[in-house]
Scaffold this motif. Structure first.
Motif, PDB file in Angstrom:
ATOM      1  N   GLU A  57       0.817  -1.198   0.000  1.00 25.14           N
ATOM      2  CA  GLU A  57       0.000   0.000   0.000  1.00 25.14           C
ATOM      3  C   GLU A  57       0.859   1.260   0.000  1.00 25.14           C
ATOM      4  OE1 GLU A  57      -3.969  -1.552   2.400  1.00 25.14           O
ATOM      5  OE2 GLU A  57      -2.247  -0.829   3.539  1.00 25.14           O
ATOM      6  N   ARG A  58       2.009   1.193   0.669  1.00 25.32           N
ATOM      7  CA  ARG A  58       2.902   2.355   0.669  1.00 25.32           C
ATOM      8  C   ARG A  58       3.402   2.664  -0.730  1.00 25.32           C
ATOM      9  NH1 ARG A  58       5.693   3.663   5.941  1.00 25.32           N
ATOM     10  NH2 ARG A  58       4.404   2.657   7.515  1.00 25.32           N
ATOM     11  N   ASP A  59       3.634   1.605  -1.535  1.00 26.22           N
ATOM     12  CA  ASP A  59       4.060   1.830  -2.919  1.00 26.22           C
ATOM     13  C   ASP A  59       2.967   2.566  -3.691  1.00 26.22           C
ATOM     14  OD1 ASP A  59       5.786  -1.382  -3.174  1.00 26.22           O
ATOM     15  OD2 ASP A  59       6.455   0.560  -2.413  1.00 26.22           O
ATOM     16  N   ARG A  60       1.706   2.178  -3.473  1.00 27.45           N
ATOM     17  CA  ARG A  60       0.598   2.874  -4.130  1.00 27.45           C
ATOM     18  C   ARG A  60       0.479   4.305  -3.610  1.00 27.45           C
ATOM     19  NH1 ARG A  60      -5.000   0.006  -4.613  1.00 27.45           N
ATOM     20  NH2 ARG A  60      -5.149   1.641  -6.185  1.00 27.45           N
ATOM     21  N   TYR A  61       0.691   4.473  -2.306  1.00 25.04           N
ATOM     22  CA  TYR A  61       0.622   5.811  -1.719  1.00 25.04           C
ATOM     23  C   TYR A  61       1.682   6.723  -2.338  1.00 25.04           C
ATOM     24  CZ  TYR A  61       0.892   9.505   1.797  1.00 25.04           C
ATOM     25  OH  TYR A  61       0.914  10.731   2.432  1.00 25.04           O
ATOM     26  N   ARG A  62       2.902   6.226  -2.492  1.00 26.70           N
ATOM     27  CA  ARG A  62       3.973   7.043  -3.066  1.00 26.70           C
ATOM     28  C   ARG A  62       3.747   7.339  -4.542  1.00 26.70           C
ATOM     29  NH1 ARG A  62       8.897   7.502  -0.432  1.00 26.70           N
ATOM     30  NH2 ARG A  62       8.883   6.748   1.717  1.00 26.70           N
ATOM     31  N   PRO A  82       0.931  11.071  -6.189  1.00 26.85           N
ATOM     32  CA  PRO A  82       1.162  12.392  -6.784  1.00 26.85           C
ATOM     33  C   PRO A  82       1.427  12.324  -8.284  1.00 26.85           C
ATOM     34  CG  PRO A  82       2.393  12.177  -4.726  1.00 26.85           C
ATOM     35  CD  PRO A  82       1.895  10.820  -5.083  1.00 26.85           C
ATOM     36  N   ALA A  83       2.236  11.345  -8.707  1.00 30.75           N
ATOM     37  CA  ALA A  83       2.515  11.191 -10.133  1.00 30.75           C
ATOM     38  C   ALA A  83       1.269  10.756 -10.881  1.00 30.75           C
ATOM     39  CB  ALA A  83       3.650  10.183 -10.337  1.00 30.75           C
ATOM     40  N   LEU A 107       2.717  21.165  -9.889  1.00 29.82           N
ATOM     41  CA  LEU A 107       2.771  21.406  -8.437  1.00 29.82           C
ATOM     42  C   LEU A 107       2.305  20.173  -7.673  1.00 29.82           C
ATOM     43  CD1 LEU A 107       1.333  25.042  -8.173  1.00 29.82           C
ATOM     44  CD2 LEU A 107       3.717  24.317  -8.462  1.00 29.82           C
ATOM     45  N   ILE A 108       1.264  19.513  -8.184  1.00 32.47           N
ATOM     46  CA  ILE A 108       0.736  18.312  -7.533  1.00 32.47           C
ATOM     47  C   ILE A 108       1.783  17.198  -7.532  1.00 32.47           C
ATOM     48  CG2 ILE A 108      -0.959  16.453  -7.794  1.00 32.47           C
ATOM     49  CD1 ILE A 108      -2.917  18.607  -8.816  1.00 32.47           C
ATOM     50  N   ARG A 109       2.485  17.015  -8.645  1.00 33.74           N
ATOM     51  CA  ARG A 109       3.485  15.945  -8.730  1.00 33.74           C
ATOM     52  C   ARG A 109       4.516  16.049  -7.613  1.00 33.74           C
ATOM     53  NH1 ARG A 109       5.583  12.326 -12.401  1.00 33.74           N
ATOM     54  NH2 ARG A 109       7.778  11.793 -12.052  1.00 33.74           N
ATOM     55  N   HIS A 110       4.888  17.262  -7.254  1.00 34.29           N
ATOM     56  CA  HIS A 110       6.002  17.439  -6.317  1.00 34.29           C
ATOM     57  C   HIS A 110       5.564  17.864  -4.911  1.00 34.29           C
ATOM     58  CE1 HIS A 110       8.755  16.800  -9.583  1.00 34.29           C
ATOM     59  NE2 HIS A 110       8.258  17.814 -10.283  1.00 34.29           N
ATOM     60  N   HIS A 111       4.255  17.767  -4.590  1.00 38.03           N
ATOM     61  CA  HIS A 111       3.835  18.280  -3.275  1.00 38.03           C
ATOM     62  C   HIS A 111       4.172  17.321  -2.133  1.00 38.03           C
ATOM     63  CE1 HIS A 111       0.269  15.613  -3.622  1.00 38.03           C
ATOM     64  NE2 HIS A 111       0.101  15.805  -2.325  1.00 38.03           N
ATOM     65  N   SER A 162      14.244  13.531   0.818  1.00 33.12           N
ATOM     66  CA  SER A 162      13.789  12.171   1.138  1.00 33.12           C
ATOM     67  C   SER A 162      12.360  11.887   0.700  1.00 33.12           C
ATOM     68  CB  SER A 162      13.892  11.937   2.658  1.00 33.12           C
ATOM     69  OG  SER A 162      13.029  12.819   3.365  1.00 33.12           O
ATOM     70  N   GLY A 163      11.734  12.835  -0.019  1.00 37.06           N
ATOM     71  CA  GLY A 163      10.340  12.666  -0.400  1.00 37.06           C
ATOM     72  C   GLY A 163      10.165  11.895  -1.698  1.00 37.06           C
ATOM     73  N   PHE A 164       9.014  12.045  -2.313  1.00 38.17           N
ATOM     74  CA  PHE A 164       8.688  11.307  -3.529  1.00 38.17           C
ATOM     75  C   PHE A 164       7.783  12.179  -4.401  1.00 38.17           C
ATOM     76  CE2 PHE A 164       5.805  10.144  -0.084  1.00 38.17           C
ATOM     77  CZ  PHE A 164       4.544  10.315  -0.644  1.00 38.17           C
ATOM     78  N   PRO A 165       7.718  11.941  -5.738  1.00 39.21           N
ATOM     79  CA  PRO A 165       8.260  10.752  -6.437  1.00 39.21           C
ATOM     80  C   PRO A 165       9.684  10.915  -6.968  1.00 39.21           C
ATOM     81  CG  PRO A 165       6.858  11.995  -7.919  1.00 39.21           C
ATOM     82  CD  PRO A 165       6.794  12.721  -6.598  1.00 39.21           C
TER      83      PRO A 165
END
Length: 448
Positions: free
Chosen positions: A264-269, A272-273, A291-295, A302-305
């Motif tokens: 689920e964490r993979d789906r969560y990360r 944004p993309a 802006l959404i992609r990088h929020h 250390s963030g994503f994507p």
């Protein structure tokens, strides 16, 4: 050995202590009150049965000799009517008949002798509750497995229907995106908020965040004088930032981010993309989509994507990150615990330079103090201190709650040194770290 692992249970175990002697009850209460148990006291079988009728008691410790009804008879009655309650006999003499009666009729977990050894009693209590929890968990899993097996055939039969329904739902979403494109040509903000409402309809009312995030972003833009284009893009990004979550299950939508399983964490990360991908075909919202992609990028990289760092993260994304986290921390969508507005701002200030742009944090906090009437952190006279920084004469600016939600002190309480010492001792015992919102009590005016 440590305490019973309360993280695996849903509430504090309730323990009933039964003895006709006040001194023994008080000694047991004193011994057990330092541990995470809800304690009930009874002097005889009648009082004990009244407690059993009104409370969900997990374990009872009863003396062998009681007025009206002896301990083994009481435990036998409880075994008959409340079989899930674990039973322990406490006896001051080796009366084999009473012990045999307790074992045979009350099916007790164990008996202990008076005077007891404190550590032995605590160990027995802990082991009994751990055993009880493991039995309950096994029964729950067995029932769940049986229920799932019963439903398996029905689920297989419904699979085609569900796939078709899901395809139709996704097609409907795509159709709505196409229709919204025409609307966005005339009013980008109105179209974005339409999709925001679509996303929020999947959530319970207490976890619907988009409206609050949009309003907060607009307040920030107004106070800091951002230009019209930046305001429009940021407002649309606030409205559509979580559209990539539409394909999630209902349970995943409301689960705190730090509770998600590995897959689920993979789906969560990826959301944004995915949100950006859904919006990139609509030319009017492409800047908002970036802006959404990088929020969910972090200031320290250390963030994503894309693991962007520092000023490589678009300014609008950094502002959106602050607004999203501030609201979601209060709705229990990031951590399990629901924070109040001040606690959320303390969290944000704590992680400035790691998760958040340190140059934006204080300005954001000031906006929140104007935008929300219940924020005290914006008041320069209010300080956030640890318990060891407290001093007599300080005034509580907010209620102080323990980690389990229990109210410790009311707002408006003037601290005394004994009270500060008790807070420090309680914090140490709980293994917690409390943030206390205080301000200095007013100095008396001269001549009064």
């Amino acid at each position: 050995m440590g305490e019973l692992n309360v993280a695996t249970v849903t509430r504090q175990p309730e323990v009933l202590l039964v003895d006709s002697q006040d001194a023994i009850l008080q000694r047991l209460h004193q011994l057990l009150s330092a541990h995470s148990y809800v304690l009930h006291l009874a002097h005889d079988a009648s009082e004990a049965l009244k407690v059993m009728a009104t409370r969900e008691v997990d374990l009872i410790i009863s003396a062998a000799h009681l007025p009206q009804m002896d301990g083994p008879s009481l435990l036998a009655r409880i075994h008959q009517h409340y079989p899930d309650t674990t039973r322990i006999l406490l006896t001051g003499d080796p009366d084999l008949k009473l012990i045999a009666k307790a074992i045979n009729e009350g099916e007790i977990y164990r008996y202990l002798s008076k005077p007891w050894d404190d550590q032995e009693l605590l160990l027995t209590l802990r082991q009994a509750l751990e055993h009880q929890h493991s039995v309950r968990e096994r029964q729950r899993l067995e029932a769940l497995a049986q229920e799932q097996n019963t439903q398996l055939k029905a689920l297989n039969a419904e699979l085609e229907k569900r796939v078709a329904s899901r395809t139709a739902e996704l097609q409907q979403t795509a159709d709505m995106l196409d229709l919204a494109y025409e609307e966005l040509k005339h009013s980008y903000a109105t179209g974005a908020e339409l999709f925001s409402l679509l996303v929020n309809q999947r959530l319970p009312s207490d976890k619907q965040t988009n409206r609050r995030i949009i309003d907060l972003v607009r307040a920030y833009c107004k106070i800091h004088g951002l230009d019209a284009v930046a305001q429009r893009d940021l407002a649309m990004a606030a409205a559509l930032h979580n559209i990539g979550k539409l394909s999630w299950s209902d349970s995943m939508m409301i689960t705190p981010a730090d509770w998600l399983h590995h897959h689920e964490r993979d789906r969560y990360r990826a959301y944004p993309a995915q949100s950006e991908s859904l919006l990139m075909t609509l030319e009017p919202v492409q800047d908002a989509a970036r802006l959404i992609r990088h929020h969910q990028e972090h200031w320290d990289g250390s963030g994503f994507p894309d693991h962007l760092k520092g000023e490589a993260i678009p300014l609008g994304s950094r502002l959106l990150k602050l607004a999203v986290d501030f609201i979601e921390l209060q709705c229990g969508l990031i951590l399990e615990r629901h924070m109040n507005s001040d606690e959320a701002l303390v969290f944000i200030r704590k992680y400035a330079g790691r998760l958040y742009d340190p140059e934006l944090v204080e300005g954001f906090i000031q906006v929140c103090s104007v935008y929300l009437s219940d924020v005290t952190l914006g008041d320069p006279s209010v300080k956030v201190l640890g318990t060891r920084e407290l001093a007599a004469g300080m005034l509580l600016a907010r209620n102080l709650n323990a980690d389990n939600g229990m109210l410790l002190l009311n707002a408006g309480k003037v601290l005394s040194q004994p009270l500060v010492d008790k807070l420090i001792a309680f914090e140490t015992m709980e293994g917690a770290r409390y943030s206390v919102f205080v301000k200095l009590a007013r100095e008396p005016q001269s001549g009064t």
